[in-house]
Design a protein around this motif. Structure first.
Motif, PDB file in Angstrom:
ATOM      1  N   ILE A  44       0.839  -1.203   0.000  1.00 12.11           N
ATOM      2  CA  ILE A  44       0.000   0.000   0.000  1.00 12.11           C
ATOM      3  C   ILE A  44       0.871   1.249   0.000  1.00 12.11           C
ATOM      4  CG2 ILE A  44      -1.585   1.364   1.419  1.00 12.11           C
ATOM      5  CD1 ILE A  44      -2.812  -1.307   2.343  1.00 12.11           C
ATOM      6  N   CYS A  45       1.902   1.231   0.832  1.00 12.60           N
ATOM      7  CA  CYS A  45       2.762   2.413   0.958  1.00 12.60           C
ATOM      8  C   CYS A  45       3.475   2.737  -0.344  1.00 12.60           C
ATOM      9  CB  CYS A  45       3.764   2.177   2.092  1.00 12.60           C
ATOM     10  SG  CYS A  45       4.910   3.541   2.361  1.00 12.60           S
ATOM     11  N   PHE A  46       4.074   1.719  -0.971  1.00 12.77           N
ATOM     12  CA  PHE A  46       4.905   1.970  -2.141  1.00 12.77           C
ATOM     13  C   PHE A  46       4.112   2.085  -3.438  1.00 12.77           C
ATOM     14  CE2 PHE A  46       7.971   0.173   0.860  1.00 12.77           C
ATOM     15  CZ  PHE A  46       8.950   1.153   0.801  1.00 12.77           C
ATOM     16  N   ARG A  47       2.829   1.705  -3.424  1.00 14.67           N
ATOM     17  CA  ARG A  47       2.015   1.857  -4.628  1.00 14.67           C
ATOM     18  C   ARG A  47       1.130   3.083  -4.590  1.00 14.67           C
ATOM     19  NH1 ARG A  47      -1.114  -3.307  -6.635  1.00 14.67           N
ATOM     20  NH2 ARG A  47      -1.522  -1.776  -8.260  1.00 14.67           N
ATOM     21  N   ASN A  48       0.860   3.612  -3.398  1.00 16.44           N
ATOM     22  CA  ASN A  48      -0.121   4.698  -3.282  1.00 16.44           C
ATOM     23  C   ASN A  48       0.442   5.958  -2.621  1.00 16.44           C
ATOM     24  OD1 ASN A  48      -2.781   3.206  -4.088  1.00 16.44           O
ATOM     25  ND2 ASN A  48      -1.810   1.857  -2.595  1.00 16.44           N
ATOM     26  N   PHE A  49       1.780   6.074  -2.563  1.00 12.64           N
ATOM     27  CA  PHE A  49       2.336   7.234  -1.863  1.00 12.64           C
ATOM     28  C   PHE A  49       2.069   8.552  -2.582  1.00 12.64           C
ATOM     29  CE2 PHE A  49       5.771   5.689  -4.586  1.00 12.64           C
ATOM     30  CZ  PHE A  49       6.200   6.848  -5.210  1.00 12.64           C
ATOM     31  N   SER A  50       1.624   8.492  -3.840  1.00  7.42           N
ATOM     32  CA  SER A  50       1.270   9.736  -4.528  1.00  7.42           C
ATOM     33  C   SER A  50       0.025  10.376  -3.935  1.00  7.42           C
ATOM     34  CB  SER A  50       1.059   9.482  -6.020  1.00  7.42           C
ATOM     35  OG  SER A  50       0.030   8.515  -6.219  1.00  7.42           O
ATOM     36  N   ALA A  51      -0.752   9.578  -3.169  1.00  5.53           N
ATOM     37  CA  ALA A  51      -1.922  10.097  -2.442  1.00  5.53           C
ATOM     38  C   ALA A  51      -1.729   9.748  -0.967  1.00  5.53           C
ATOM     39  CB  ALA A  51      -3.208   9.495  -2.982  1.00  5.53           C
ATOM     40  N   PRO A  52      -0.931  10.510  -0.236  1.00  7.02           N
ATOM     41  CA  PRO A  52      -0.504  10.094   1.111  1.00  7.02           C
ATOM     42  C   PRO A  52      -1.646   9.966   2.113  1.00  7.02           C
ATOM     43  CG  PRO A  52       0.149  12.371   0.673  1.00  7.02           C
ATOM     44  CD  PRO A  52      -0.333  11.801  -0.626  1.00  7.02           C
ATOM     45  N   ARG A  53      -2.661  10.807   2.024  1.00  8.91           N
ATOM     46  CA  ARG A  53      -3.763  10.689   2.991  1.00  8.91           C
ATOM     47  C   ARG A  53      -4.577   9.421   2.754  1.00  8.91           C
ATOM     48  NH1 ARG A  53      -6.267  16.618   2.315  1.00  8.91           N
ATOM     49  NH2 ARG A  53      -5.699  16.077   0.172  1.00  8.91           N
ATOM     50  N   CYS A  98       5.304   6.938   3.833  1.00 12.29           N
ATOM     51  CA  CYS A  98       4.413   7.294   2.727  1.00 12.29           C
ATOM     52  C   CYS A  98       4.479   8.787   2.432  1.00 12.29           C
ATOM     53  CB  CYS A  98       2.995   6.860   3.065  1.00 12.29           C
ATOM     54  SG  CYS A  98       1.788   7.253   1.797  1.00 12.29           S
ATOM     55  N   PHE A  99       4.410   9.602   3.484  1.00 13.01           N
ATOM     56  CA  PHE A  99       4.459  11.053   3.286  1.00 13.01           C
ATOM     57  C   PHE A  99       5.828  11.506   2.794  1.00 13.01           C
ATOM     58  CE2 PHE A  99       0.500  11.065   5.604  1.00 13.01           C
ATOM     59  CZ  PHE A  99      -0.153  12.203   5.145  1.00 13.01           C
ATOM     60  N   LYS A 100       6.906  10.842   3.274  1.00  8.34           N
ATOM     61  CA  LYS A 100       8.242  11.215   2.801  1.00  8.34           C
ATOM     62  C   LYS A 100       8.423  10.860   1.328  1.00  8.34           C
ATOM     63  CE  LYS A 100      10.969  11.373   7.043  1.00  8.34           C
ATOM     64  NZ  LYS A 100      11.394  12.757   6.783  1.00  8.34           N
ATOM     65  N   LEU A 101       7.936   9.695   0.933  1.00 12.71           N
ATOM     66  CA  LEU A 101       8.001   9.325  -0.484  1.00 12.71           C
ATOM     67  C   LEU A 101       7.199  10.291  -1.341  1.00 12.71           C
ATOM     68  CD1 LEU A 101       7.669   5.441  -0.212  1.00 12.71           C
ATOM     69  CD2 LEU A 101       9.667   6.709  -1.005  1.00 12.71           C
ATOM     70  N   ASN A 102       6.060  10.724  -0.824  1.00  9.52           N
ATOM     71  CA  ASN A 102       5.255  11.700  -1.548  1.00  9.52           C
ATOM     72  C   ASN A 102       6.009  13.021  -1.702  1.00  9.52           C
ATOM     73  OD1 ASN A 102       2.985  14.095  -1.079  1.00  9.52           O
ATOM     74  ND2 ASN A 102       2.410  12.557  -2.593  1.00  9.52           N
ATOM     75  N   GLY A 103       6.720  13.427  -0.628  1.00 13.73           N
ATOM     76  CA  GLY A 103       7.517  14.650  -0.712  1.00 13.73           C
ATOM     77  C   GLY A 103       8.617  14.538  -1.742  1.00 13.73           C
ATOM     78  N   LEU A 126       8.524  12.622  -4.415  1.00 16.49           N
ATOM     79  CA  LEU A 126       7.865  12.649  -5.722  1.00 16.49           C
ATOM     80  C   LEU A 126       7.556  14.079  -6.144  1.00 16.49           C
ATOM     81  CD1 LEU A 126       6.408  11.237  -8.096  1.00 16.49           C
ATOM     82  CD2 LEU A 126       4.369  11.158  -6.656  1.00 16.49           C
ATOM     83  N   ILE A 127       7.019  14.864  -5.223  1.00  9.99           N
ATOM     84  CA  ILE A 127       6.675  16.254  -5.542  1.00  9.99           C
ATOM     85  C   ILE A 127       7.932  17.056  -5.874  1.00  9.99           C
ATOM     86  CG2 ILE A 127       5.764  18.395  -4.565  1.00  9.99           C
ATOM     87  CD1 ILE A 127       3.737  16.707  -3.043  1.00  9.99           C
ATOM     88  N   ALA A 128       9.010  16.838  -5.095  1.00 12.11           N
ATOM     89  CA  ALA A 128      10.260  17.553  -5.356  1.00 12.11           C
ATOM     90  C   ALA A 128      10.814  17.200  -6.733  1.00 12.11           C
ATOM     91  CB  ALA A 128      11.285  17.223  -4.274  1.00 12.11           C
ATOM     92  N   THR A 129      10.719  15.922  -7.109  1.00 15.94           N
ATOM     93  CA  THR A 129      11.198  15.495  -8.427  1.00 15.94           C
ATOM     94  C   THR A 129      10.371  16.121  -9.545  1.00 15.94           C
ATOM     95  OG1 THR A 129      11.949  13.389  -7.508  1.00 15.94           O
ATOM     96  CG2 THR A 129      11.657  13.499  -9.890  1.00 15.94           C
ATOM     97  N   MET A 130       9.047  16.137  -9.367  1.00 19.46           N
ATOM     98  CA  MET A 130       8.172  16.730 -10.382  1.00 19.46           C
ATOM     99  C   MET A 130       8.435  18.219 -10.517  1.00 19.46           C
ATOM    100  SD  MET A 130       4.620  14.706  -9.498  1.00 19.46           S
ATOM    101  CE  MET A 130       3.675  15.629 -10.707  1.00 19.46           C
ATOM    102  N   ARG A 131       8.646  18.904  -9.389  1.00 18.40           N
ATOM    103  CA  ARG A 131       8.941  20.336  -9.453  1.00 18.40           C
ATOM    104  C   ARG A 131      10.265  20.590 -10.152  1.00 18.40           C
ATOM    105  NH1 ARG A 131       7.102  22.127  -3.293  1.00 18.40           N
ATOM    106  NH2 ARG A 131       4.857  22.347  -3.757  1.00 18.40           N
ATOM    107  N   ALA A 132      11.267  19.756  -9.871  1.00 19.02           N
ATOM    108  CA  ALA A 132      12.568  19.915 -10.520  1.00 19.02           C
ATOM    109  C   ALA A 132      12.457  19.698 -12.025  1.00 19.02           C
ATOM    110  CB  ALA A 132      13.575  18.940  -9.915  1.00 19.02           C
ATOM    111  N   GLU A 133      11.689  18.673 -12.429  1.00 19.28           N
ATOM    112  CA  GLU A 133      11.498  18.428 -13.865  1.00 19.28           C
ATOM    113  C   GLU A 133      10.771  19.588 -14.523  1.00 19.28           C
ATOM    114  OE1 GLU A 133       9.433  14.753 -14.041  1.00 19.28           O
ATOM    115  OE2 GLU A 133      11.240  13.514 -13.748  1.00 19.28           O
ATOM    116  N   ARG A 134       9.749  20.120 -13.837  1.00 14.38           N
ATOM    117  CA  ARG A 134       9.007  21.248 -14.391  1.00 14.38           C
ATOM    118  C   ARG A 134       9.902  22.478 -14.509  1.00 14.38           C
ATOM    119  NH1 ARG A 134       3.586  22.507 -11.311  1.00 14.38           N
ATOM    120  NH2 ARG A 134       3.256  20.375 -12.012  1.00 14.38           N
TER     121      ARG A 134
END
Length: 301
Positions: free
Chosen positions: A41-50, A93-98, A100-108
């Motif tokens: 659950i953690c590694f498949r759904n960390f894009s939606a941490p809540r 889960c929340f750290k993985l989400n963070g 992911l967001i940092a990577t997406m922001r860097a790519e953008r």
């Protein structure tokens, strides 16, 4: 989302019932399955941490009251360990989400830097060519007029030599702001480098593009304050190319507009010049000669 929560709740309910009935084989299997599912659950759904945290709590959380219902002293180990495990996996889960967001922001941000000029924030050459090719492909299916205005500042080198490059950068930023102030929806401004700018103007006829070019000359030619009470004034020359009259590709339009800009510069600067048929014919001859050159070399060899 509701099905995910229901699935997690069913896993937790199964673990709870297995512990409460005292069937230790079933309880062991249910608890091991619930614990294993938490990692998935953690590694498949960390894009939606809540959502991930809720699924973790529903799948493994019921084992805590189940340990109490079992009435076995050994089960109190679960009562102590499971809450810490749930907290740790939720934090992961929340750290993985963070991350992911940092990577997406860097790519953008990297994509933005690849297509925009760092000093002025306008599109750079790559961004302009990409947008121009897209507009030209869309225009082939419509009748919208498209004008490309090539701008080159007059006497900008004198500002750099007299007041320094920092003042020159402030001047370029001010020019970019003035260009933005004259745009309307659908227009795209760009800086190609140095003191060269381009405006891709949509929905303008040749006459309207020429009037827009004159307006750019007037606004950009107004005095500037370079800081510390240092006034400065520059001019700008404008070359205009229209699609498809002067080209159907980005490179052809840029060449035609550059040729018109050269004519404006040669005529004294601070003026607007639209590409002529002679300019286009000369460019086509040059392109044909360039394309034929490799064939002549191969034949000679």
């Amino acid at each position: 989302m509701l099905l995910s929560l229901a699935w997690s709740g069913s896993v937790g309910y199964g673990a709870l019932i297995s512990l409460a009935t005292g069937d230790w084989v079933a309880a062991t299997l249910a608890c091991v399955s619930a614990g294993a599912m938490v990692g998935g659950i953690c590694f498949r759904n960390f894009s939606a941490p809540r959502l991930c945290a809720a699924m973790i709590a529903l799948s493994l959380g019921p084992t805590v009251p189940g340990a109490l219902l079992a009435g076995q002293p050994l089960m109190f180990v679960l009562f102590l360990q499971i809450p810490m495990y749930l907290a740790a996996m939720t934090m992961a889960c929340f750290k993985l989400n963070g991350m992911l967001i940092a990577t997406m922001r860097a790519e953008r941000e990297n994509d933005r830097r690849a297509r925009h000029d760092e000093l002025t924030g306008l599109a750079n050459r790559a961004g302009l060519v990409g947008a121009l090719e897209e507009r030209l492909s869309l225009r082939s299916r419509g009748d919208e007029a498209l004008a490309l205005l090539y701008l080159d500042l007059d006497d900008f080198k004198l500002v750099n030599d007299t007041h320094g490059h920092a003042a020159g950068d402030r001047l370029l930023e001010s020019v970019a702001e003035r260009i933005r102030g004259l745009l309307r929806e659908g227009d795209l401004p760009a800086r190609l480098g140095g003191d060269e700018f381009v405006v891709l103007a949509a929905g303008r006829t040749t006459e309207q593009a020429a009037a827009f070019g004159q307006r750019l000359i007037e606004v950009i030619g107004a005095p500037y304050d370079l800081g510390a009470g240092t006034p400065s004034r520059i001019g700008v020359s404008v070359g205009i190319a229209m699609a498809p009259e002067h080209g159907r590709r980005a490179a052809d339009l840029l060449r035609a507009a550059d040729a018109a800009l050269y004519q404006a510069k040669f005529a004294g600067g601070s003026r607007c010049q639209t590409a002529s048929e002679d300019d286009v014919a000369r460019l086509r001859r040059l392109l044909a000669q360039t394309a034929a050159e490799p064939a002549r070399r191969s034949a000679a060899a």
